[in-house]
Structures are given as structure tokens and as C-alpha cells.
Design a protein around this motif. Structure first.
Motif, PDB file in Angstrom:
ATOM      1  N   CYS A  51     -69.184 -57.112 -41.236  1.00 49.66           N
ATOM      2  CA  CYS A  51     -70.226 -56.378 -40.486  1.00 49.66           C
ATOM      3  C   CYS A  51     -70.993 -55.426 -41.405  1.00 49.66           C
ATOM      4  O   CYS A  51     -72.217 -55.273 -41.273  1.00 49.66           O
ATOM      5  N   GLY A  52     -70.300 -54.788 -42.342  1.00 52.78           N
ATOM      6  CA  GLY A  52     -70.980 -53.911 -43.297  1.00 52.78           C
ATOM      7  C   GLY A  52     -71.953 -54.677 -44.168  1.00 52.78           C
ATOM      8  O   GLY A  52     -73.096 -54.246 -44.396  1.00 52.78           O
ATOM      9  N   CYS A  53     -71.530 -55.836 -44.648  1.00 56.65           N
ATOM     10  CA  CYS A  53     -72.418 -56.662 -45.476  1.00 56.65           C
ATOM     11  C   CYS A  53     -73.601 -57.173 -44.665  1.00 56.65           C
ATOM     12  O   CYS A  53     -74.735 -57.223 -45.171  1.00 56.65           O
ATOM     13  N   ALA A  54     -73.354 -57.544 -43.404  1.00 58.58           N
ATOM     14  CA  ALA A  54     -74.456 -58.005 -42.553  1.00 58.58           C
ATOM     15  C   ALA A  54     -75.447 -56.877 -42.313  1.00 58.58           C
ATOM     16  O   ALA A  54     -76.662 -57.102 -42.319  1.00 58.58           O
ATOM     17  N   GLY A  55     -74.950 -55.664 -42.125  1.00 61.47           N
ATOM     18  CA  GLY A  55     -75.840 -54.511 -41.942  1.00 61.47           C
ATOM     19  C   GLY A  55     -76.688 -54.255 -43.168  1.00 61.47           C
ATOM     20  O   GLY A  55     -77.897 -54.004 -43.069  1.00 61.47           O
ATOM     21  N   LEU A  56     -76.078 -54.317 -44.340  1.00 65.18           N
ATOM     22  CA  LEU A  56     -76.842 -54.134 -45.583  1.00 65.18           C
ATOM     23  C   LEU A  56     -77.888 -55.232 -45.760  1.00 65.18           C
ATOM     24  O   LEU A  56     -79.010 -54.975 -46.215  1.00 65.18           O
ATOM     25  N   VAL A  58     -79.396 -56.849 -43.356  1.00 64.84           N
ATOM     26  CA  VAL A  58     -80.480 -56.570 -42.414  1.00 64.84           C
ATOM     27  C   VAL A  58     -81.389 -55.487 -42.990  1.00 64.84           C
ATOM     28  O   VAL A  58     -82.623 -55.596 -42.930  1.00 64.84           O
ATOM     29  N   PHE A  59     -80.837 -54.440 -43.577  1.00 65.98           N
ATOM     30  CA  PHE A  59     -81.651 -53.390 -44.185  1.00 65.98           C
ATOM     31  C   PHE A  59     -82.516 -53.952 -45.313  1.00 65.98           C
ATOM     32  O   PHE A  59     -83.692 -53.600 -45.445  1.00 65.98           O
ATOM     33  N   GLU A  60     -81.952 -54.833 -46.118  1.00 60.80           N
ATOM     34  CA  GLU A  60     -82.716 -55.413 -47.217  1.00 60.80           C
ATOM     35  C   GLU A  60     -83.824 -56.316 -46.695  1.00 60.80           C
ATOM     36  O   GLU A  60     -84.943 -56.343 -47.251  1.00 60.80           O
ATOM     37  N   ILE A  61     -83.568 -57.044 -45.629  1.00 63.74           N
ATOM     38  CA  ILE A  61     -84.599 -57.915 -45.037  1.00 63.74           C
ATOM     39  C   ILE A  61     -85.737 -57.061 -44.477  1.00 63.74           C
ATOM     40  O   ILE A  61     -86.921 -57.366 -44.685  1.00 63.74           O
ATOM     41  N   VAL A  62     -85.386 -56.001 -43.768  1.00 67.58           N
ATOM     42  CA  VAL A  62     -86.405 -55.106 -43.205  1.00 67.58           C
ATOM     43  C   VAL A  62     -87.219 -54.471 -44.325  1.00 67.58           C
ATOM     44  O   VAL A  62     -88.452 -54.368 -44.250  1.00 67.58           O
ATOM     45  N   LYS A  63     -86.549 -54.075 -45.388  1.00 66.06           N
ATOM     46  CA  LYS A  63     -87.234 -53.465 -46.536  1.00 66.06           C
ATOM     47  C   LYS A  63     -88.187 -54.459 -47.201  1.00 66.06           C
ATOM     48  O   LYS A  63     -89.310 -54.122 -47.559  1.00 66.06           O
ATOM     49  N   ALA A  64     -87.737 -55.719 -47.308  1.00 62.83           N
ATOM     50  CA  ALA A  64     -88.593 -56.728 -47.934  1.00 62.83           C
ATOM     51  C   ALA A  64     -89.779 -57.079 -47.040  1.00 62.83           C
ATOM     52  O   ALA A  64     -90.891 -57.309 -47.528  1.00 62.83           O
ATOM     53  N   LEU A  65     -89.570 -57.127 -45.748  1.00 57.48           N
ATOM     54  CA  LEU A  65     -90.657 -57.470 -44.828  1.00 57.48           C
ATOM     55  C   LEU A  65     -91.668 -56.325 -44.662  1.00 57.48           C
ATOM     56  O   LEU A  65     -92.835 -56.567 -44.372  1.00 57.48           O
ATOM     57  N   SER A  66     -91.205 -55.100 -44.829  1.00 57.58           N
ATOM     58  CA  SER A  66     -92.111 -53.957 -44.670  1.00 57.58           C
ATOM     59  C   SER A  66     -93.006 -53.767 -45.891  1.00 57.58           C
ATOM     60  O   SER A  66     -93.965 -53.022 -45.843  1.00 57.58           O
ATOM     61  N   GLY A  67     -92.680 -54.413 -46.962  1.00 64.42           N
ATOM     62  CA  GLY A  67     -93.506 -54.343 -48.161  1.00 64.42           C
ATOM     63  C   GLY A  67     -93.263 -53.104 -48.979  1.00 64.42           C
ATOM     64  O   GLY A  67     -94.091 -52.706 -49.785  1.00 64.42           O
TER      65      GLY A  67
END
Length: 70
Positions: A51-56, A58-67
Motif C-alpha cells: 500500500c505504501g508503494c502504491a501510494g508513492l 500514485v503521487f508520482e503519477i499525479v506529479k507527472a500528469l500535473s507537469g
């Protein structure tokens, strides 16, 4: 002697000691209980890591999508 009392001959009845296998099975049950406890704790730790790795991720995906700059 009282006529209601009957004299009986024979051995005194004593309860037989429990079979040795009962002690052995009790030991096996205790050890299996400890093993089950360890497996349960390991399972919780693995789920926590996943779950910790999945959370990280998700944060990286959001960071990449936000530009945001890396």
C-alpha cells in the motif's frame, strides 16, 4: 457390620493418566499457533509495504500528469 454395606474385593479404581500423545498434540498446537501468528504479522507487513508503494506511485503519477518539474 451394617447390612446395607457390601464388602467388595478388587483393586481400587484410579483414573488412568492421560495418553502421552495429548501432551505431544498440545505442543504441536502451541507451535502451530505461533507460526500462524508470525504468518499473520508478515502478511500485514507485506500489505503495508504494498500500500505504501502504491501510494508513492500514485503521487508520482499525479506529479507527472500535473507537469511539475522534476
Amino acid at each position: 457390620m451394617d447390612p446395607k454395606i457390601v464388602q467388595m474385593e478388587g483393586k481400587l479404581r484410579r483414573d488412568a493418566p492421560p495418553p502421552v500423545t495429548d501432551f505431544w498434540f498440545a505442543q504441536v498446537d502451541v507451535r502451530l499457533g505461533r507460526i500462524e501468528l508470525m504468518v499473520t504479522r508478515l502478511e500485514w507487513q507485506i500489505w503495508l509495504i504494498v500500500c505504501g508503494c502504491a501510494g508513492l506511485l500514485v503521487f508520482e503519477i499525479v506529479k507527472a500528469l500535473s507537469g511539475a518539474p522534476v
